[in-house]
Write a protein that holds these residues in place. Sequence first.
Motif, short mmCIF file in Angstrom:
data_model
loop_
_atom_site.label_atom_id
_atom_site.label_comp_id
_atom_site.label_asym_id
_atom_site.label_seq_id
_atom_site.Cartn_x
_atom_site.Cartn_y
_atom_site.Cartn_z
N VAL A 144 3.51 -3.99 -3.65
CA VAL A 144 3.51 -2.64 -3.09
C VAL A 144 3.59 -1.61 -4.22
O VAL A 144 2.88 -0.61 -4.21
N SER A 145 4.42 -1.87 -5.21
CA SER A 145 4.54 -0.95 -6.34
C SER A 145 3.23 -0.86 -7.11
O SER A 145 2.80 0.24 -7.51
N LYS A 181 0.75 1.16 -4.98
CA LYS A 181 1.15 2.58 -5.02
C LYS A 181 0.71 3.23 -6.33
O LYS A 181 0.12 4.31 -6.34
N ASN A 192 -2.36 11.50 -0.48
CA ASN A 192 -1.37 10.61 0.15
C ASN A 192 -1.54 9.18 -0.30
O ASN A 192 -2.65 8.71 -0.51
N ASP A 205 -1.08 5.65 1.26
CA ASP A 205 -0.90 4.88 2.49
C ASP A 205 -1.06 3.42 2.13
O ASP A 205 -2.02 3.04 1.46
N ILE A 206 -0.12 2.59 2.55
CA ILE A 206 -0.13 1.16 2.21
C ILE A 206 0.03 0.34 3.48
O ILE A 206 0.83 0.69 4.35
N THR A 207 -0.73 -0.74 3.58
CA THR A 207 -0.58 -1.69 4.67
C THR A 207 -0.29 -3.07 4.09
O THR A 207 -1.01 -3.53 3.20
N THR A 249 2.53 -4.31 8.47
CA THR A 249 3.32 -3.09 8.36
C THR A 249 2.44 -2.00 7.77
O THR A 249 1.94 -2.14 6.65
N MET A 277 2.26 1.67 6.38
CA MET A 277 3.13 2.70 5.81
C MET A 277 2.30 3.93 5.49
O MET A 277 1.88 4.15 4.35
N ARG A 278 2.02 4.74 6.53
CA ARG A 278 1.29 5.99 6.35
C ARG A 278 2.23 6.99 5.69
O ARG A 278 3.40 7.09 6.06
N TYR A 331 3.43 6.81 2.73
CA TYR A 331 4.41 6.09 1.91
C TYR A 331 4.90 6.98 0.79
O TYR A 331 6.07 6.99 0.44
N GLU A 332 3.98 7.74 0.25
CA GLU A 332 4.32 8.71 -0.79
C GLU A 332 3.28 9.82 -0.76
O GLU A 332 2.11 9.57 -0.46
#
Length: 142
Positions: A60-61, A64, A80, A82-84, A93, A95-96, A98-99
Amino acid sequence: HVSAALVLGGVDCTGPGLYQIYPHGSTARLPYVTMGSGSLAAMSVFETRYADGLDEAAAVSLVKDAIRAGIFNDLGSGSNVDITVIKTGGDATVMRGYETPNDTGPLRSAYERPRALKPAPGKATAVLSTVVEVADADAMQL
């Protein structure tokens, strides 16, 4: 013409997979994929830091940071992250937001559009069309 470049991820009977699908139809199954206007900057992050067997937090890092590289090195890449995360058991999961490292909200809310550009309340906008007629031209001039 409308086209789309897609990144497709999922899990099937052969395990997890990540696919790159180009607008012209070619596909590739790869360990990591970037597409779009910020893809070169994102790819540099993957090429530097990707390794097989990353745990979820490290993956995930990495994603990102790759998206952030695209955002900050390309004007058309949005703002944005956004991670899935898709797991082998079928759980996903999303993660809209996310940052939001380049939040445009404050800038957009601070800008006042000129009055002439604001549509009148309750008024529909009209679609304008122009008809051009060509006379006295041969095929080579058109």
